[in-house]
Design an enzyme around this catalytic site. Structure first.
Site, PDB file in Angstrom:
ATOM      1  N   LYS A 286       0.873  -1.180   0.000  1.00 21.32           N
ATOM      2  CA  LYS A 286       0.000   0.000   0.000  1.00 21.32           C
ATOM      3  C   LYS A 286       0.905   1.224   0.000  1.00 21.32           C
ATOM      4  CE  LYS A 286      -1.792   2.768   2.839  1.00 21.32           C
ATOM      5  NZ  LYS A 286      -1.588   3.988   2.021  1.00 21.32           N
TER       6      LYS A 286
ATOM      7  N   GLU B 128      10.392   0.920  10.238  1.00 15.17           N
ATOM      8  CA  GLU B 128      11.473   1.888  10.004  1.00 15.17           C
ATOM      9  C   GLU B 128      10.836   3.253  10.203  1.00 15.17           C
ATOM     10  OE1 GLU B 128      14.536   1.322   9.474  1.00 15.17           O
ATOM     11  OE2 GLU B 128      14.645  -0.754   8.786  1.00 15.17           O
TER      12      GLU B 128
ATOM     13  N   CYS C  26      14.253  10.800   6.436  1.00 19.65           N
ATOM     14  CA  CYS C  26      14.203  10.333   7.837  1.00 19.65           C
ATOM     15  C   CYS C  26      15.509  10.624   8.557  1.00 19.65           C
ATOM     16  CB  CYS C  26      13.892   8.840   7.872  1.00 19.65           C
ATOM     17  SG  CYS C  26      15.047   7.840   6.934  1.00 19.65           S
TER      18      CYS C  26
ATOM     19  N   GLU D 176      10.243  15.786  14.932  1.00 20.91           N
ATOM     20  CA  GLU D 176      10.744  15.731  13.552  1.00 20.91           C
ATOM     21  C   GLU D 176      10.182  16.910  12.753  1.00 20.91           C
ATOM     22  OE1 GLU D 176       9.359  12.397  11.071  1.00 20.91           O
ATOM     23  OE2 GLU D 176      11.456  11.988  10.606  1.00 20.91           O
TER      24      GLU D 176
HETATM   25  P1  NAP Z   1       3.060   7.663   7.701  1.00 23.35           P
HETATM   26  O1  NAP Z   1       2.042   8.717   7.633  1.00 23.35           O
HETATM   27  O2  NAP Z   1       3.371   7.065   9.010  1.00 23.35           O
HETATM   28  O3  NAP Z   1       2.614   6.533   6.653  1.00 23.35           O
HETATM   29  C1  NAP Z   1       3.390   5.385   6.336  1.00 23.35           C
HETATM   30  C2  NAP Z   1       2.491   4.372   5.638  1.00 23.35           C
HETATM   31  O4  NAP Z   1       1.576   3.794   6.589  1.00 23.35           O
HETATM   32  C3  NAP Z   1       1.615   5.019   4.554  1.00 23.35           C
HETATM   33  O5  NAP Z   1       1.424   4.118   3.503  1.00 23.35           O
HETATM   34  C4  NAP Z   1       0.322   5.243   5.317  1.00 23.35           C
HETATM   35  O6  NAP Z   1      -0.787   5.434   4.487  1.00 23.35           O
HETATM   36  C5  NAP Z   1       0.231   3.971   6.129  1.00 23.35           C
HETATM   37  N1  NAP Z   1      -0.675   4.065   7.279  1.00 23.35           N
HETATM   38  C6  NAP Z   1      -1.107   5.168   7.917  1.00 23.35           C
HETATM   39  N2  NAP Z   1      -1.894   4.826   8.963  1.00 23.35           N
HETATM   40  C7  NAP Z   1      -1.963   3.471   8.973  1.00 23.35           C
HETATM   41  C8  NAP Z   1      -2.612   2.507   9.802  1.00 23.35           C
HETATM   42  N3  NAP Z   1      -3.328   2.870  10.859  1.00 23.35           N
HETATM   43  N4  NAP Z   1      -2.462   1.190   9.502  1.00 23.35           N
HETATM   44  C9  NAP Z   1      -1.714   0.801   8.454  1.00 23.35           C
HETATM   45  N5  NAP Z   1      -1.076   1.671   7.638  1.00 23.35           N
HETATM   46  C10 NAP Z   1      -1.191   2.981   7.888  1.00 23.35           C
HETATM   47  O7  NAP Z   1       4.463   8.187   7.123  1.00 23.35           O
HETATM   48  P2  NAP Z   1       4.714   9.180   5.906  1.00 23.35           P
HETATM   49  O8  NAP Z   1       4.246  10.530   6.311  1.00 23.35           O
HETATM   50  O9  NAP Z   1       4.207   8.574   4.652  1.00 23.35           O
HETATM   51  O10 NAP Z   1       6.313   9.174   5.789  1.00 23.35           O
HETATM   52  C11 NAP Z   1       7.147  10.059   6.453  1.00 23.35           C
HETATM   53  C12 NAP Z   1       7.729   9.399   7.703  1.00 23.35           C
HETATM   54  O11 NAP Z   1       8.458   8.234   7.330  1.00 23.35           O
HETATM   55  C13 NAP Z   1       8.720  10.298   8.433  1.00 23.35           C
HETATM   56  O12 NAP Z   1       8.483  10.235   9.812  1.00 23.35           O
HETATM   57  C14 NAP Z   1      10.076   9.683   8.082  1.00 23.35           C
HETATM   58  O13 NAP Z   1      11.069   9.930   9.050  1.00 23.35           O
HETATM   59  C15 NAP Z   1       9.725   8.223   7.992  1.00 23.35           C
HETATM   60  N6  NAP Z   1      10.705   7.481   7.171  1.00 23.35           N
HETATM   61  C16 NAP Z   1      11.557   6.606   7.809  1.00 23.35           C
HETATM   62  C17 NAP Z   1      12.534   5.937   7.069  1.00 23.35           C
HETATM   63  C18 NAP Z   1      13.490   4.964   7.745  1.00 23.35           C
HETATM   64  O14 NAP Z   1      14.197   4.240   7.043  1.00 23.35           O
HETATM   65  N7  NAP Z   1      13.544   4.922   9.062  1.00 23.35           N
HETATM   66  C19 NAP Z   1      12.632   6.141   5.692  1.00 23.35           C
HETATM   67  C20 NAP Z   1      11.739   7.037   5.063  1.00 23.35           C
HETATM   68  C21 NAP Z   1      10.771   7.687   5.827  1.00 23.35           C
HETATM   69  P3  NAP Z   1      -1.210   6.946   4.086  1.00 23.35           P
HETATM   70  O15 NAP Z   1       0.024   7.710   3.750  1.00 23.35           O
HETATM   71  O16 NAP Z   1      -2.052   6.736   2.912  1.00 23.35           O
HETATM   72  O17 NAP Z   1      -1.894   7.510   5.288  1.00 23.35           O
END
Ligand code: NAP
Length: 480
Positions: free
Chosen positions: A193, A266, A300, A411
């Site tokens: 997804k 992650e 990140c 963040e």
């Molecule tokens: P996010 O909002 O947490 O979303 C991540 C994924 O999870 C998306 O596909 C999201 O769908 C889905 N999701 C949301 N709520 C969910 C639920 N209750 N159950 C299952 N899936 C759910 O993160 P983002 O805003 O896309 O990405 C930015 C974040 O990623 C930042 O905090 C960044 O630091 C982190 N990141 C970490 C790394 C690493 O390697 N540690 C690498 C890249 C990014 P929707 O987006 O459609 O809501």
């Protein structure tokens, strides 16, 4: 006819089951709008994955790797340019950065894929200890030890079944690769997804990666977090691999706990950089700017907290501002632009709020760049029917930050270079770097390599770079 309009948690509008994605640089609707996967479609997709997994899991490890390599070569390479453009249109990173991301996804077919294969190979364990036999007290013991000495134990890696991959928008192709490819190599079927902000990029990348694989082995579902939650909740999903924010990670962990699903998370970062007075300040300032502004700060492991030794504060700040001035905020397709818009109006408001609150609490604005003038970013009305204009935030260099400020704790994910000072002692540097709930990467700049090593070992982070940015320099096999 009734008009069903609602907004997901991240602010993407949904009309009649279609995601209404907005180009973050122009404010234009991105077409085609992507249909959200319904619960009944989701259950069909999961059933298909279960059947496909039986075929895929029975192929040899080397055959699976061969087919994935073929998909990358014949599927991804020919559409690299189109995929790069789509990434830029959907989430706003400058085109050259999108091209680098897609290239990284292509490069994974090399050493990285070999490494993933190696991790899945059978391990044969043989015990050759004839001394044990000699030590045996009676004949029966000797026989058992003899048999054990001749025996081989084989550790075999079995697939789990169906793996759900939930990916973020900031690296819409490469983050799917990091999660999906290891699961596929291990013989699992994968359902991805993509983030609701990057549904087209996710669909395009997955279609290419699936091109040489048996049907149903790699599928995509679309929608916001609700669809992600439905996928995670299915009893027929055996593992979840997610990259995203810490808050979402906690929700997913709770969900997985109810059925004891395997889980890989992650999550976010607030990575520190420590600059001692004896460091090469030119190199440190260059790395600080580059790694605070990459992807408009939406990485990140961005440098989000800079701690510079007090005695060189002014000199270092001047160098940082000088380098920051070379960068340009603008339309991400335009040559010469190094910082594009932020992914969404919501993200822009978050960054603006952090900067405003820091200024109210005594921070100093050392530099603020221009942003494209034709575009209105003054509205704070997130409920407006259509978001006009781009989500541009100026490159901002802040000084005199205090540890208690929200910008030092939460963040940021924006083009902010946040500078504060420490007293020059190792203890103070380590305390400040560790004053966080995150722990992805960190870096230490000093000419004294023994001091660097002492400090690096005491910083609680997955990787610590010494006079370099670890995410770029670390060996492929380094844990993340
Ligand atoms: P996010 O909002 O947490 O979303 C991540 C994924 O999870 C998306 O596909 C999201 O769908 C889905 N999701 C949301 N709520 C969910 C639920 N209750 N159950 C299952 N899936 C759910 O993160 P983002 O805003 O896309 O990405 C930015 C974040 O990623 C930042 O905090 C960044 O630091 C982190 N990141 C970490 C790394 C690493 O390697 N540690 C690498 C890249 C990014 P929707 O987006 O459609 O809501």
């Amino acid at each position: 006819m009734s008009r069903m309009v609602h907004r997901s948690n991240c602010g993407v509008k949904i009309i009649h089951g279609l995601l209404q994605n907005i180009n973050p640089a122009t404010g234009d609707l991105i077409l085609p709008s992507i249909a959200i996967t319904t619960p009944s479609e989701l259950s069909t997709i999961i059933s298909k994955a279960k059947i496909a997994q039986c075929v895929w899991g029975n192929l040899s490890l080397s055959k699976r790797v061969e087919l994935l390599r073929q998909s990358i070569t014949t599927g991804i390479i020919p559409m690299a340019s189109q995929l790069s453009t789509t990434i830029t249109n959907e989430m706003g990173k400058v085109l050259s950065e999108s091209q680098l991301e897609v290239q990284a996804a292509i490069d994974m077919r090399g050493k990285w894929l070999d490494m993933v294969r190696e991790a899945n190979e059978d391990v044969v364990l043989v015990e050759h200890d004839n001394n044990k036999k000699a030590d045996a007290e009676d004949e029966d013991d000797a026989r058992v030890l003899e048999a054990a000495a001749a025996a081989e134990s084989v550790v075999v890696r079995d697939p789990l079944g169906v793996v759900a991959v939930l990916s973020p928008w900031n690296f819409p192709a490469s983050e799917i690769s990091y999660l999906a490819i290891p699961a596929l190599v291990a013989g699992n079927a994968v359902i991805v997804k993509p983030s609701e902000h990057t549904p087209l990029s996710g669909a395009m990348y997955c279609a290419a990666l699936a091109s040489a694989l048996p049907e149903g082995v790699l599928q995509v579902v679309q929608g916001d977090g609700t669809v992600g939650e439905q996928l995670v909740s299915s009893d027929d999903v055996h593992m979840v691999a997610m990259t995203g924010s810490t808050a979402t990670g906690k929700r997913i962990m709770k969900n997985c706990a109810t059925s004891l699903k395997r889980l890989v998370l992650e999550l976010g970062g607030k990575d520190p950089m420590i600059v001692f007075a004896d460091a090469d300040l030119d190199v440190a300032a260059r790395d600080a700017v580059t790694n605070s502004l990459a992807n408009a700060g939406q990485v990140c492991c961005s440098i989000e907290r800079l701690y510079v030794e007090k005695s060189v504060q002014v000199e270092f700040e001047q160098k940082v501002v000088e380098i920051a001035r070379i960068h340009k905020v603008g339309m991400p397709m335009e040559e010469g632009v190094t910082v594009g818009p932020l992914v969404s109006r919501m993200q822009l408001e978050h960054v603006k709020r952090q900067v405003k609150e820091s200024m109210e609490d005594g921070a100093t604005m050392l530099y603020e760049s221009a942003i494209p003038t034709a575009i209105d970013t003054t509205t704070t009305n997130m409920d407006c029917e259509i978001q006009h204009g781009g989500n541009f935030h100026p490159i901002t260099v802040l000084g005199n930050l205090q540890q208690s400020m929200s910008i030092q704790k939460v963040e940021t994910f924006g083009p902010i270079i946040a500078i504060s000072t420490f007293d020059g002692s190792e203890e103070n540097a380590i305390t400040l770097a560790n004053d966080t709930e995150y722990g992805l990467t960190a870096c230490v700049y000093t000419a004294d390599l023994e001091k660097a090593s002492r400090v690096a070992r005491r910083i609680r982070a997955g990787q610590v770079g010494i006079n370099c940015y670890s995410a770029d320099e670390a060996h492929l096999k380094c844990p993340w």
